[in-house]
Design an enzyme around this catalytic site. Structure first.
Site, PDB file in Angstrom:
ATOM      1  N   TYR A  20      -1.373   5.536 -11.649  1.00  0.00           N
ATOM      2  CA  TYR A  20      -1.229   4.079 -11.546  1.00  0.00           C
ATOM      3  C   TYR A  20      -2.443   3.329 -12.088  1.00  0.00           C
ATOM      4  O   TYR A  20      -2.402   2.105 -12.209  1.00  0.00           O
ATOM      5  CB  TYR A  20      -1.025   3.664 -10.087  1.00  0.00           C
ATOM      6  CG  TYR A  20       0.242   4.201  -9.468  1.00  0.00           C
ATOM      7  CD1 TYR A  20       1.491   3.706  -9.839  1.00  0.00           C
ATOM      8  CD2 TYR A  20       0.199   5.210  -8.503  1.00  0.00           C
ATOM      9  CE1 TYR A  20       2.655   4.190  -9.272  1.00  0.00           C
ATOM     10  CE2 TYR A  20       1.361   5.705  -7.931  1.00  0.00           C
ATOM     11  CZ  TYR A  20       2.586   5.195  -8.320  1.00  0.00           C
ATOM     12  OH  TYR A  20       3.736   5.674  -7.757  1.00  0.00           O
ATOM     13  N   HIS A  43       0.156  -3.426 -12.297  1.00  0.00           N
ATOM     14  CA  HIS A  43       0.073  -3.717 -10.862  1.00  0.00           C
ATOM     15  C   HIS A  43      -1.339  -3.496 -10.316  1.00  0.00           C
ATOM     16  O   HIS A  43      -1.642  -3.918  -9.199  1.00  0.00           O
ATOM     17  CB  HIS A  43       1.064  -2.823 -10.112  1.00  0.00           C
ATOM     18  CG  HIS A  43       1.836  -3.520  -9.028  1.00  0.00           C
ATOM     19  ND1 HIS A  43       1.924  -4.896  -8.914  1.00  0.00           N
ATOM     20  CD2 HIS A  43       2.580  -3.023  -8.000  1.00  0.00           C
ATOM     21  CE1 HIS A  43       2.684  -5.210  -7.870  1.00  0.00           C
ATOM     22  NE2 HIS A  43       3.088  -4.104  -7.301  1.00  0.00           N
ATOM     23  N   ASN A  75       2.396  -1.803  -0.820  1.00  0.00           N
ATOM     24  CA  ASN A  75       3.168  -2.488   0.229  1.00  0.00           C
ATOM     25  C   ASN A  75       2.572  -2.353   1.614  1.00  0.00           C
ATOM     26  O   ASN A  75       3.105  -2.918   2.577  1.00  0.00           O
ATOM     27  CB  ASN A  75       4.625  -2.009   0.218  1.00  0.00           C
ATOM     28  CG  ASN A  75       4.753  -0.518   0.483  1.00  0.00           C
ATOM     29  OD1 ASN A  75       3.764   0.203   0.492  1.00  0.00           O
ATOM     30  ND2 ASN A  75       5.976  -0.058   0.689  1.00  0.00           N
ATOM     31  N   ASP A 135      -2.279  -8.994  -9.487  1.00  0.00           N
ATOM     32  CA  ASP A 135      -1.489  -9.241 -10.681  1.00  0.00           C
ATOM     33  C   ASP A 135      -0.496 -10.371 -10.421  1.00  0.00           C
ATOM     34  O   ASP A 135       0.038 -10.490  -9.331  1.00  0.00           O
ATOM     35  CB  ASP A 135      -0.761  -7.965 -11.107  1.00  0.00           C
ATOM     36  CG  ASP A 135       0.134  -7.412  -9.995  1.00  0.00           C
ATOM     37  OD1 ASP A 135      -0.385  -7.152  -8.890  1.00  0.00           O
ATOM     38  OD2 ASP A 135       1.350  -7.245 -10.214  1.00  0.00           O
ATOM     39  N   ASN A 138       4.497  -7.607  -2.876  1.00  0.00           N
ATOM     40  CA  ASN A 138       4.472  -6.824  -1.641  1.00  0.00           C
ATOM     41  C   ASN A 138       3.080  -6.687  -1.032  1.00  0.00           C
ATOM     42  O   ASN A 138       2.942  -6.591   0.192  1.00  0.00           O
ATOM     43  CB  ASN A 138       5.070  -5.430  -1.886  1.00  0.00           C
ATOM     44  CG  ASN A 138       6.576  -5.469  -2.038  1.00  0.00           C
ATOM     45  OD1 ASN A 138       7.236  -6.341  -1.480  1.00  0.00           O
ATOM     46  ND2 ASN A 138       7.123  -4.546  -2.817  1.00  0.00           N
TER      47      ASN A 138
END
Length: 227
Positions: A27, A32, A84, A109, A130
């Site tokens: 990631y 994100h 989240n 973001d 989230n």
């Protein structure tokens, strides 16, 4: 009643700076994780090292003297909970050190801004993000500051999840990095709580490059820049 702008100038200093993202190398370069990119750059600027802190479910740095004339300590935080559950990490640190929501700045973001744009605001809706949603739930308040780092929108709502979890093209990443650089130019104002002046710094459009001087051809037939 005082104007909103006047209220901003008398604000408490920022004591906790949070970047939102997802942990793990898969990631690291995705859209994100723009909040992580911002905190990483801030840590480099302040000469701070983020280290794992199990009590706060994230990577944390404490900076005792962040900038000349700014009293510390301040904390930098990257939650390692996945997006989240970001509020679990933020609330754990904020409650332990008695940091109020309006002393927190979170970088994240933002789909509704183009790459290269950044906006600073206080409070408001989580707009389906989230990480912000869980922060509001865990803190019991939406009254924290947000630094919205534009990543653009795919144009179709159904594509949003895949879009934010993909790496941006190089040209877009460079624009996001420039917006991070520009926002960090106002870090002294942010830390001091001078939010109106910080907004002016963060929201300012970069200066246009100066046009190149006209080219003229000399008698010898070679091109010269005209002063």
């Amino acid at each position: 009643m005082a104007a909103p702008e006047a209220a901003l100038d008398n604000h408490a200093m920022i004591r906790l700076l949070v970047g939102l993202g997802n942990p793990g190398p898969e990631y690291e370069a995705t859209r994100h994780n723009a909040g992580f990119w911002w905190i990483d750059e801030l840590a480099r600027m302040l000469g701070a090292s983020l280290v794992p802190e199990r009590s706060y479910f994230g990577l944390v740095a404490r900076v005792n003297r962040p900038r000349p004339g700014v009293d510390g300590p301040i904390w930098l935080l990257e939650p390692m909970t996945f997006m989240n559950l970001s509020g679990k990490s933020v609330a754990a640190l904020a409650r332990f050190f008695k940091i109020a929501p309006d002393e927190i700045l979170v970088a994240h973001d933002e789909l509704d801004l183009l790459p290269g744009q950044a906006k600073l605001k206080r409070g408001g809706s989580h707009a389906g993000h989230n990480g912000l949603k869980d922060m509001q739930a865990q803190l019991g308040s939406a009254d924290f500051w947000r630094l919205r780092l534009g990543i653009g929108h795919p144009g179709v709502k159904a594509e949003v999840i895949n879009y934010v979890l993909r790496k941006p093209p190089l040209a877009e990443r460079e624009l996001i990095d420039k917006s991070i650089e520009q926002s960090l130019a106002g870090i002294d104002l942010l830390l001091a709580g001078e939010m109106e002046r910080a907004m002016m710094k963060v929201h300012a459009k970069p200066p246009r490059p100066k046009p190149a001087p006209p080219v003229r051809v000399s008698a010898a037939g070679t091109e010269e820049n005209k002063p």
